[in-house]
Design a protein around this motif. Structure first.
Motif, PDB file in Angstrom:
ATOM      1  N   GLN A 112     -50.991  86.915 -10.131  1.00 54.72           N
ATOM      2  CA  GLN A 112     -50.939  87.471  -8.782  1.00 54.72           C
ATOM      3  C   GLN A 112     -49.774  88.448  -8.638  1.00 54.72           C
ATOM      4  N   SER A 113     -49.885  89.180  -7.575  1.00 50.54           N
ATOM      5  CA  SER A 113     -48.793  90.092  -7.253  1.00 50.54           C
ATOM      6  C   SER A 113     -47.526  89.279  -6.965  1.00 50.54           C
ATOM      7  N   GLY A 114     -46.436  89.683  -7.568  1.00 49.87           N
ATOM      8  CA  GLY A 114     -45.160  88.990  -7.348  1.00 49.87           C
ATOM      9  C   GLY A 114     -44.962  87.796  -8.259  1.00 49.87           C
ATOM     10  N   GLY A 153     -44.316  87.823 -11.451  1.00 51.21           N
ATOM     11  CA  GLY A 153     -43.249  88.035 -12.431  1.00 51.21           C
ATOM     12  C   GLY A 153     -43.680  88.819 -13.659  1.00 51.21           C
ATOM     13  N   LYS A 154     -44.855  89.437 -13.607  1.00 49.97           N
ATOM     14  CA  LYS A 154     -45.386  90.160 -14.776  1.00 49.97           C
ATOM     15  C   LYS A 154     -44.471  91.326 -15.173  1.00 49.97           C
ATOM     16  N   THR A 155     -44.142  92.164 -14.177  1.00 49.48           N
ATOM     17  CA  THR A 155     -43.305  93.328 -14.468  1.00 49.48           C
ATOM     18  C   THR A 155     -41.927  92.890 -14.967  1.00 49.48           C
ATOM     19  N   THR A 156     -41.403  91.843 -14.331  1.00 51.35           N
ATOM     20  CA  THR A 156     -40.088  91.357 -14.744  1.00 51.35           C
ATOM     21  C   THR A 156     -40.116  90.922 -16.206  1.00 51.35           C
ATOM     22  N   LEU A 157     -41.179  90.210 -16.588  1.00 56.42           N
ATOM     23  CA  LEU A 157     -41.299  89.755 -17.972  1.00 56.42           C
ATOM     24  C   LEU A 157     -41.361  90.945 -18.934  1.00 56.42           C
TER      25      LEU A 157
HETATM   26  N1  ATP Z   1     -34.853  94.393  -8.727  1.00 57.09           N
HETATM   27  C1  ATP Z   1     -35.334  93.413  -7.930  1.00 57.09           C
HETATM   28  N2  ATP Z   1     -34.643  93.054  -6.837  1.00 57.09           N
HETATM   29  C2  ATP Z   1     -35.105  92.076  -6.027  1.00 57.09           C
HETATM   30  N3  ATP Z   1     -36.232  91.427  -6.226  1.00 57.09           N
HETATM   31  C3  ATP Z   1     -36.977  91.760  -7.283  1.00 57.09           C
HETATM   32  C4  ATP Z   1     -36.565  92.760  -8.190  1.00 57.09           C
HETATM   33  N4  ATP Z   1     -37.500  92.887  -9.164  1.00 57.09           N
HETATM   34  C5  ATP Z   1     -38.461  91.981  -8.866  1.00 57.09           C
HETATM   35  N5  ATP Z   1     -38.158  91.293  -7.741  1.00 57.09           N
HETATM   36  C6  ATP Z   1     -38.942  90.211  -7.163  1.00 57.09           C
HETATM   37  O1  ATP Z   1     -39.290  89.337  -8.212  1.00 57.09           O
HETATM   38  C7  ATP Z   1     -40.610  88.851  -8.054  1.00 57.09           C
HETATM   39  C8  ATP Z   1     -41.440  89.222  -9.267  1.00 57.09           C
HETATM   40  O2  ATP Z   1     -41.596  90.632  -9.302  1.00 57.09           O
HETATM   41  P1  ATP Z   1     -42.484  91.408 -10.353  1.00 57.09           P
HETATM   42  O3  ATP Z   1     -42.290  92.840 -10.084  1.00 57.09           O
HETATM   43  O4  ATP Z   1     -42.141  90.932 -11.695  1.00 57.09           O
HETATM   44  O5  ATP Z   1     -43.948  90.942  -9.943  1.00 57.09           O
HETATM   45  P2  ATP Z   1     -45.339  91.452 -10.540  1.00 57.09           P
HETATM   46  O6  ATP Z   1     -45.999  90.260 -11.096  1.00 57.09           O
HETATM   47  O7  ATP Z   1     -45.129  92.594 -11.451  1.00 57.09           O
HETATM   48  O8  ATP Z   1     -46.085  91.919  -9.219  1.00 57.09           O
HETATM   49  P3  ATP Z   1     -47.113  93.123  -9.014  1.00 57.09           P
HETATM   50  O9  ATP Z   1     -48.409  92.675  -9.572  1.00 57.09           O
HETATM   51  O10 ATP Z   1     -47.172  93.298  -7.556  1.00 57.09           O
HETATM   52  O11 ATP Z   1     -46.549  94.301  -9.741  1.00 57.09           O
HETATM   53  C9  ATP Z   1     -41.134  89.482  -6.784  1.00 57.09           C
HETATM   54  O12 ATP Z   1     -40.972  88.556  -5.735  1.00 57.09           O
HETATM   55  C10 ATP Z   1     -40.247  90.678  -6.571  1.00 57.09           C
HETATM   56  O13 ATP Z   1     -40.116  90.973  -5.218  1.00 57.09           O
END
Ligand code: ATP
Ligand code: MG
Lengths: 227, 376
Positions: free
Chosen positions: A41-43, A45-49
């Motif tokens: 799902q969105s949020g 943590g995919k991008t963070t990983l």
């Molecule tokens: N630099 C940051 N500062 C504050 N919060 C962050 C930062 N980067 C990510 N987050 C938070 O960490 C959580 C995971 O974010 P991430 O971008 O990894 O999600 P995602 O799975 O890639 O979502 P999406 O599918 O919407 O891209 C989210 O709640 C996001 O708001």
């Protein structure tokens, strides 16, 4: 038994003084030359990983080793990025006032190439992604799919061992998406690079040898699939 | 594409903004350059006045009167000093000079009263007419520039003070200060100023083989209480003070121009970094280090200021030429174009570039890649 190119152990990352736990104990090993898709799902943590694997950010806890580099301890993360990984983003993020070929040259400035060598290599890559005749065209004059091809060429220009693509087809129509994916998969097979794609599209996710699902900063599912 | 090309391309991404920034800084640089040119001119005018007539050195009175109407003040010497100086061993000759600045046909002009012998030195610079005849105390010769300013040529009459003179010749020495002056016999100047027997300075010519240093030392030892010898402009306290003041003011204005330019530069570069946050994130993602980003942004601000320096130099020269041709600079300011002045302008520009670019460049280099990439 192949050696893993990525070894992640209990990796944690939080933002906003620990209030947002973006990654909450990730354990993951990825083999060299594999094609992995990450869904969730969105949020979740995919991008963070993906950013952790590409050394764009530093973990709070746990260990992460990529291509033999211990990213927790490494000083010159930019060096690692310039050699080991190529990023592709949802938005192409090309520099608007530079031509396609000039955009592809950008990652090469940090290496000791001459101007000529840079141009030569960039043109090779442009050829590889099928845009040889658009070398002098600026991004604003390219279609969405063409821009993403240029971005792919830019990601490959330093011969990385891993390609990290964050929703690379997220803003493209389905036909163009398919072309871009075919290109990525083709490159992955030809150059034997490890390919990791974050996607919302389950059909795309199915194309990978391995599908990983993330939820609330943890891996909840990981399945190998034949294709 | 070379790194420099990349920087130049980046600099002109937003052409209007880059141009406005360049113009803003160029005005500052133009100020620095034109002040530099004018104050150079002032100094060298004085220098050439002192060495007028190719004398070896000059003698001034030590009694300064600050209400002077010429650059040397009204520090005057009486005529009998001529014989005293001629009596010093090693001195071949001593000539009285009386220099005044006064209104001629409503324009400030310098008028030099010199002896007939000194006048003959000007024979070969006469380009029109002839030199003043011996004892012809109603005749003047005027420099080419002065003739243009006054719109007078040979055989015209001019009024100086209450006296009427006839222009008998035009001369051109190549020294713009002299060429903007009027020369006549010293007696005539005494008559105009109603100040018989007064000298502004004495030009001293020494014997062949005599040493300027020895002779000036002898004079200083003997008459040092009343007079001083000067071999260069920096010896004259009054001129040195004036020059220091002008230099000081120039520096202050230049510093101000640099600071204002620098602030404009900071502003522009902060905007640039702000707008390109995402792009900086991408550069970091493809492996650029902090130093690479710093180099790029600083490079861009230096390119802006180098263009400013080139355009500023051109504007500066135009402004100075315009001031001169409009006659605003008076007769003692003549621009002197030295490489040094332009080098100063370019150094100022580089300082503005470094000073104005450093903070935004540091800011850009410190952006964390993930935050830069998340930036919308
Ligand atoms: N630099 C940051 N500062 C504050 N919060 C962050 C930062 N980067 C990510 N987050 C938070 O960490 C959580 C995971 O974010 P991430 O971008 O990894 O999600 P995602 O799975 O890639 O979502 P999406 O599918 O919407 O891209 C989210 O709640 C996001 O708001
Ligand atoms: Mg994401």
């Amino acid at each position: 038994m192949m050696t893993p190119i990525i070894k992640i152990n209990n990796l944690k990352k939080s933002y906003e003084n620990g209030n947002i736990k973006a990654l909450n104990g990730i354990n993951l090993e990825i083999e060299k030359g594999d094609f992995v898709s990450i869904i969730g799902q969105s949020g979740s943590g995919k991008t963070t990983l993906l950013n952790m694997i590409g050394a764009l950010d530093i973990a709070d806890e746990g260990s992460i080793e990529v291509s033999g580099y211990n990213l927790n301890k490494m000083k010159n993360l930019n060096k690692f990025r310039s050699i080991e990984v190529g990023f592709i983003f949802q938005l192409h993020n090309l520099i608007p006032n530079l031509s396609s070929v000039e955009n592809i040259e950008i990652p090469m400035y940090i290496h000791n190439y001459s101007s000529k060598e840079r141009r030569k290599r960039a043109l090779e890559l442009l050829d590889l992604v099928g845009l040889k005749d658009k070398a002098e065209t600026k991004p604003t004059k390219l279609s969405g799919g063409e821009r993403q091809r240029v971005a792919i060429a830019r990601a490959l220009v330093n011969k990385p061992s891993i390609i990290l693509a964050d929703e690379p087809t997220g803003s493209l129509d389905s036909k163009t998406s398919k072309n871009i994916l075919d290109l990525l998969i083709d490159l992955h097979e030809k150059e034997n690079v490890t390919l990791i794609i974050v996607t919302h599209d389950l059909n795309i996710a199915k194309l990978a040898n391995r599908e990983i699902e993330v939820l609330d900063g943890q891996i909840i599912d990981s399945k190998f699939q034949g294709n | 594409m070379s790194f420099i090309t990349l920087i130049v391309k980046n600099t002109f991404r937003n052409k209007v903004r880059s141009l406005l920034t360049i113009v803003g800084i160029a005005i500052g640089i133009a100020t620095i350059i034109s002040l530099g040119l004018l104050s150079n001119g002032l100094t060298s005018s004085f220098d050439k006045t002192i060495h007028s007539g190719d004398s070896d050195f000059s003698i001034l009175s030590k009694q300064q009167n600050e209400t002077g109407d010429n650059p040397f003040g009204t520090s005057t010497l009486s005529e009998d000093w001529l014989n005293k100086i001629k009596g010093i061993s090693g001195v071949k000759d001593a000539k009285g000079v009386y220099l005044v600045v006064l209104l001629v046909e409503n324009k400030p002009m310098s008028l030099g009263g010199i002896s007939y012998d000194d006048l003959t030195l000007k024979d070969n610079t006469i380009i029109n007419g002839r030199n003043i005849a011996n004892n012809a105390d109603n005749e003047v010769i005027i420099g080419k520039l002065a003739s243009e300013t006054l719109n007078k040529s040979v055989d015209d009459e001019i009024n100086i003070g209450d006296e009427r003179f006839k222009v008998v010749g035009i001369f051109e020495s190549g020294n713009s200060n002299q060429d903007d002056s009027i020369y006549t016999l010293i007696n005539s100047v005494w008559k105009i100023k109603k100040n018989e027997g007064v000298l502004s300075l004495i030009s001293v010519y020494i014997e062949k083989g005599a040493d300027v240093k020895e002779v000036t030392k002898d004079i200083e030892n003997k008459y040092g209480e009343n007079i001083s010898t000067i071999t260069s402009v920096s010896d004259v306290k009054r001129i040195a003070d004036l020059r220091n003041m002008i230099t000081g003011v120039s520096w202050a204005i230049s510093l101000l121009a640099i600071i204002i330019g620098g602030i404009g530069m900071i502003n522009t570069m902060i905007m640039i970094v702000f707008e390109r946050t995402r792009e900086i994130g991408v550069l970091k993602a493809v492996g650029w280090s902090r130093t690479d980003i710093l180099r790029m942004i600083l490079g861009e601000s230096l390119v802006l200021t180098l263009f400013s320096a080139i355009i500023g130099s051109i504007i500066g020269v135009i402004v100075v030429e315009a001031l001169v041709s409009a006659g605003i600079t008076g007769s003692i300011f003549h621009p002197v174009f030295t490489l040094e002045t332009f080098v100063q302008g370019f150094i100022a520009a580089i300082l503005v570039g470094l000073f104005g670019g450093l903070y935004p460049a540091l800011k850009a280099s410190k952006l964390t890649p993930t935050e830069a990439l998340r930036y919308e």
